[in-house]
Motif scaffolding. Structure first.
Motif, PDB file in Angstrom:
ATOM      1  N   PRO B   5       0.817  -1.229   0.000  1.00  0.00           N
ATOM      2  CA  PRO B   5       0.000   0.000   0.000  1.00  0.00           C
ATOM      3  C   PRO B   5       0.847   1.275   0.000  1.00  0.00           C
ATOM      4  CG  PRO B   5      -0.476  -1.362   1.955  1.00  0.00           C
ATOM      5  CD  PRO B   5       0.473  -2.126   1.128  1.00  0.00           C
ATOM      6  N   VAL B   6       2.011   1.224   0.658  1.00  0.00           N
ATOM      7  CA  VAL B   6       2.882   2.404   0.681  1.00  0.00           C
ATOM      8  C   VAL B   6       3.394   2.705  -0.727  1.00  0.00           C
ATOM      9  CG1 VAL B   6       4.941   3.446   1.707  1.00  0.00           C
ATOM     10  CG2 VAL B   6       3.567   1.860   3.053  1.00  0.00           C
ATOM     11  N   LYS B   9       0.537   4.055  -2.889  1.00  0.00           N
ATOM     12  CA  LYS B   9       0.236   5.436  -2.498  1.00  0.00           C
ATOM     13  C   LYS B   9       1.279   6.400  -3.037  1.00  0.00           C
ATOM     14  CE  LYS B   9       1.882   8.105   0.535  1.00  0.00           C
ATOM     15  NZ  LYS B   9       2.878   8.236   1.548  1.00  0.00           N
ATOM     16  N   ARG B  12       0.852   6.911  -6.659  1.00  0.00           N
ATOM     17  CA  ARG B  12      -0.313   7.753  -6.953  1.00  0.00           C
ATOM     18  C   ARG B  12       0.003   9.217  -6.711  1.00  0.00           C
ATOM     19  NH1 ARG B  12      -4.926   3.687  -4.634  1.00  0.00           N
ATOM     20  NH2 ARG B  12      -5.496   2.873  -6.679  1.00  0.00           N
ATOM     21  N   GLN B  13       0.732   9.473  -5.640  1.00  0.00           N
ATOM     22  CA  GLN B  13       1.096  10.868  -5.361  1.00  0.00           C
ATOM     23  C   GLN B  13       2.038  11.398  -6.424  1.00  0.00           C
ATOM     24  OE1 GLN B  13       2.357  10.432  -1.161  1.00  0.00           O
ATOM     25  NE2 GLN B  13       0.860  12.032  -0.763  1.00  0.00           N
ATOM     26  N   ARG B  15       2.200  10.415  -9.507  1.00  0.00           N
ATOM     27  CA  ARG B  15       1.505  10.607 -10.762  1.00  0.00           C
ATOM     28  C   ARG B  15       0.750  11.933 -10.765  1.00  0.00           C
ATOM     29  NH1 ARG B  15      -2.446   6.031 -12.140  1.00  0.00           N
ATOM     30  NH2 ARG B  15      -3.854   7.535 -11.228  1.00  0.00           N
ATOM     31  N   ARG B  16       0.278  12.324  -9.581  1.00  0.00           N
ATOM     32  CA  ARG B  16      -0.475  13.562  -9.505  1.00  0.00           C
ATOM     33  C   ARG B  16       0.457  14.778  -9.520  1.00  0.00           C
ATOM     34  NH1 ARG B  16      -4.734  11.663  -6.827  1.00  0.00           N
ATOM     35  NH2 ARG B  16      -5.877  11.492  -8.754  1.00  0.00           N
ATOM     36  N   ARG B 203       8.144  16.028   3.787  1.00  0.00           N
ATOM     37  CA  ARG B 203       6.800  16.508   3.511  1.00  0.00           C
ATOM     38  C   ARG B 203       5.771  15.803   4.396  1.00  0.00           C
ATOM     39  NH1 ARG B 203       5.017  15.754  -2.428  1.00  0.00           N
ATOM     40  NH2 ARG B 203       4.986  13.617  -1.695  1.00  0.00           N
ATOM     41  N   GLU B 204       5.964  14.493   4.567  1.00  0.00           N
ATOM     42  CA  GLU B 204       5.035  13.760   5.434  1.00  0.00           C
ATOM     43  C   GLU B 204       5.102  14.306   6.850  1.00  0.00           C
ATOM     44  OE1 GLU B 204       3.342  10.537   4.955  1.00  0.00           O
ATOM     45  OE2 GLU B 204       4.114   9.855   3.030  1.00  0.00           O
ATOM     46  N   ARG B 205       6.312  14.669   7.261  1.00  0.00           N
ATOM     47  CA  ARG B 205       6.431  15.188   8.619  1.00  0.00           C
ATOM     48  C   ARG B 205       5.781  16.575   8.705  1.00  0.00           C
ATOM     49  NH1 ARG B 205      12.040  15.363  10.101  1.00  0.00           N
ATOM     50  NH2 ARG B 205      12.088  13.247   9.317  1.00  0.00           N
ATOM     51  N   GLU B 206       6.030  17.379   7.662  1.00  0.00           N
ATOM     52  CA  GLU B 206       5.462  18.734   7.654  1.00  0.00           C
ATOM     53  C   GLU B 206       3.938  18.700   7.675  1.00  0.00           C
ATOM     54  OE1 GLU B 206       7.584  22.423   5.426  1.00  0.00           O
ATOM     55  OE2 GLU B 206       7.239  20.654   4.240  1.00  0.00           O
ATOM     56  N   LEU B 207       3.349  17.788   6.904  1.00  0.00           N
ATOM     57  CA  LEU B 207       1.894  17.732   6.803  1.00  0.00           C
ATOM     58  C   LEU B 207       1.260  16.986   7.975  1.00  0.00           C
ATOM     59  CD1 LEU B 207       1.477  16.962   3.017  1.00  0.00           C
ATOM     60  CD2 LEU B 207       1.194  19.146   4.176  1.00  0.00           C
ATOM     61  N   THR B 209       1.264  13.751   8.318  1.00  0.00           N
ATOM     62  CA  THR B 209       0.846  12.393   7.968  1.00  0.00           C
ATOM     63  C   THR B 209       1.829  11.367   8.515  1.00  0.00           C
ATOM     64  OG1 THR B 209       1.854  12.856   5.839  1.00  0.00           O
ATOM     65  CG2 THR B 209      -0.519  12.859   5.924  1.00  0.00           C
TER      66      THR B 209
END
Lengths: 320, 374
Positions: B5-6, B9, B12-13, B15-16, B203-207, B209
């Motif tokens: 799943p990681v 995910k 997907r990120q 690709r966006r 970024r994960e830490r900043e947000l 998540t």
């Protein structure tokens, strides 16, 4: 030691120090199954630090805690399997769609595809996002985001749920819907541990712990806590220049506490006959214009301020 | 396995995130295209003008030596000395030949004659190379005159004592692009791996998540591996693009073993990803992460790896620092495989150093990561 397995959360003298700063100072409490246990306190009181230790992502400096019967220090991985945790900012991936977020969180909690499908629909229902699966999460209004985050957090149906200030920055109606969901989960047997600094939200909790300066300064049901103020009478006062008016009243010997309350302020007094009249007189004498002096039901905020002030007085006495 | 799943995910990120995708997939090809043509150390078609005061058949034959060479392009005859400065100042020409009026007269009498060559030295490298070409053309012409003179004087057989026949190996046409391709691969991989891992973790830490991931039953190893795999795939695609563009535009083929190339590349990639993750444990924000990455990995890979500037020409202290740049070892290997087509025996020591570097950076990262994630 008994009780670790009967109670979903058992905390004993839990302490966390960051250098010299004591963020959580020897906190102990027990949470019963199906309870909505609230941690109330201002920012920096140690609420989030406690929650993060209970979730196994922050190691305690001292003391012990058991969550779901597992030691958070020695078995953090077991703890993680039986909890759901929603942090302050309801951290979803804003660049993924609603459905992709659900799939991801279901995936990392190891849900097989059939169960994931069922739970995904359930989560979409509680978040009110049916038909919006393909919408980018970043484009949702914050109330919906928050409910989706809750959905993601409990996809794996954890028996224990930690919510760290779940409703900050959410509109009142969404907050209401959110709390209805929490009630429902609690009715179904989920133990909910929630931190908040909203006093009105605290009223929704089965039991409350008041946190201040890293210490648990009071523990009980909202009604029990309010009884701390029995013998006190609380008046709500509206006048011009409320801050100055509070100062004037605070200087009076018979006034126990004053605190701001929206545009008005509260004055609590202990066993003072005809206190309302006295408040009026003093304020008029000092040239304040009074709009209202009324007896009011003590709120949790009054209890909180009362407890904090007593705590500080006591520690002042013991130190000197 | 919770890695899947990681990975999904992360893809997907990615690709966006069109910007990152463009940067990682198209910039390498574009860079190679630009570097191959613009960052060209080949000096050909240097424009030159002549101020010929002699105007004899002798002087024309001398000028012809230049005009027939592929290194020089004749522009014009100047008619007045004042034009020399103007043409050089205006960069219409880079070289001016000044032939004095006594040129043919002196030569006919076997008297040494003087020719002035003015070279624009603004670009010192190109200037030096042009100087070399001028030198060799003049020498050859002088030799020819001497030989002619000898022949006329009746001594029939004259041989030049040393006849040297230079042959350039590995890159016979001395094309800069061939030299650039391996360097670019090393550079692009460093950019992709370091920036993407450092930024994606920070970024994960900043947000916030990251917090959510930490409470999930997901081990740090699963998280890190899951996050890096998509970027490894992307880096490999970028490498293939570079090799493809290198082949299409500059005729660069892989002379050696592709398997060996892949192995060395993977070791280097792991080192680069390790550096990226290490940065992510230090940096609090994406901006800081980017800055640290630029200073500690991108610039050194560009400047100190031997990609553009030869290491042996650097001051000694800088040469010592280059040992900390993994691209330095990787580049030797890459060039050996792609350009020379040699086997591991020729550069095993470099692979060994690279592996040691990788192990050190990975251990450091794991230690820091455990602290940072807790």
């Amino acid at each position: 030691m008994i009780g670790h397995f009967e109670h979903p959360i058992v905390v004993r003298s839990l302490t966390k120090k960051f250098g010299l700063f004591v963020a959580v100072d020897s906190v102990s409490f027990v949470v019963e199954k199906g309870e909505i246990f609230g941690f109330l306190g201002p920012n920096g009181a140690g609420k989030s630090t406690t929650i993060r230790m209970l979730c196994g992502i922050l190691e305690p400096t001292d003391g012990n805690a058991w969550v779901g019967g597992f030691d958070v220090r020695r078995e953090p991985d077991e703890v993680k399997k039986c909890i759901g945790y929603m942090s302050q900012r309801f951290s979803l991936y804003e660049d993924l769609t609603v459905e992709q977020n659900l799939i991801f969180f279901g995936g990392i909690y190891g849900l097989e595809s059939e169960r994931l499908e069922v739970r995904k629909h359930w989560a979409l229902d509680i978040a009110g996002l049916r038909g919006q699966e393909k919408v980018l999460t970043g484009e949702l209004p914050s109330g919906w985001k928050q409910r989706l985050a809750l959905g993601c957090t409990i996809l794996h149906e954890p028996p224990i749920l930690f919510l760290d200030e779940p409703t900050s920055g959410v509109d009142p109606i969404s907050r209401r819907i959110f709390w209805d969901l929490i009630y429902e989960l609690s009715n179904q047997g989920t133990t909910v541990f929630v931190t908040t600094h909203y006093m009105d939200e605290a009223e929704h909790c089965t039991r409350l712990g008041l946190m201040y300066g890293g210490k648990l300064i009071a523990l009980g049901t909202p009604t029990e806590l309010k009884q701390k103020l029995s013998g006190y009478t609380v008046y709500e006062v509206e006048s011009t220049q409320p801050l100055e008016a509070m100062e004037v009243l605070q200087a009076e010997e018979w006034v126990a506490e004053t605190s701001m309350f929206g545009t008005a302020f509260h004055v609590s007094v202990q066993n003072v006959p005809r206190a309302g009249l006295k408040i009026r007189k003093i304020l008029e004498k000092n040239g304040f214009e009074i709009r209202k002096v009324e007896k009011t039901i003590p709120s949790l905020e009054d209890v909180f301020i009362h407890t904090v002030l007593h705590q500080e007085q006591n520690s002042f006495h013991t130190e000197s | 396995m919770n890695i899947v799943p990681v990975i999904v995910k992360e893809f997907r990120q990615l690709r966006r995130d069109k910007r990152i995708l463009t940067v990682l997939l198209f910039i390498p090809g574009l860079m190679l295209f630009m570097f191959g043509y613009a960052l060209n150390f080949d000096v050909k078609h240097t424009r030159f003008a002549v101020y010929d005061e002699d105007r004899s058949s002798m002087s024309r034959s001398f000028i012809e030596q230049f005009t027939t060479s592929e290194y020089f392009d004749f522009v014009e005859y100047l008619t007045h000395p004042s034009q020399i400065d103007k043409r050089l100042d205006g960069e219409q020409v880079r070289v001016v030949l000044v032939i004095p009026s006594r040129f043919s007269y002196d030569l006919a009498r076997n008297i040494e004659t003087k020719v002035q060559v003015l070279i624009d030295g603004t670009n010192s490298t190109a200037g030096t190379i042009v100087l070399g070409y001028v030198n060799s053309i003049v020498q050859q012409y002088s030799l020819k005159i001497v030989m002619d003179a000898f022949q006329r004087s009746g001594k029939t057989s004259l041989t030049i004592p040393i006849d040297y026949r230079p042959r350039l190996w590995y890159n016979p046409e001395l094309k800069s692009a061939k030299f650039m391709v391996p360097g670019l691969i090393a550079f692009i991989m460093m950019v992709t791996a370091v920036i993407s891992t450092a930024l994606s973790v920070v970024r994960e830490r900043e947000l916030g998540t990251m917090e959510q991931l930490l409470v999930a039953p997901l081990s740090p190893a699963e998280l890190i591996i899951g996050k890096t795999i998509p970027y490894i795939v992307l880096s490999i695609i970028a490498t293939i693009i570079i090799l493809g563009v290198g082949f299409a535009l500059f005729d660069v083929t892989i002379k050696g073993s592709i398997l060996l190339l892949s192995c060395v590349t993977v070791i280097y990639l792991v080192a680069a990803l390790g550096m990226g993750l290490f940065i992510s444990t230090i940096a609090e924000t994406q901006q800081v992460a980017f800055m640290i990455a630029a200073v500690t990995t991108l610039l050194p890979t560009f400047i100190l790896s031997g990609f553009v500037f030869p290491i042996r020409n650097m001051p000694e202290i800088i040469q010592v620092i280059t040992y900390l740049v993994p691209a330095r070892y990787f580049l030797v290997g890459l060039r050996s495989i792609i350009l020379k087509g040699v086997g591991i025996e020729a550069f095993w020591d470099q692979v060994l150093y690279l592996t040691i570097f990788t192990v050190i950076i990975l251990s450091g990262t794991i230690v820091r990561m455990k602290k940072a994630l807790r």
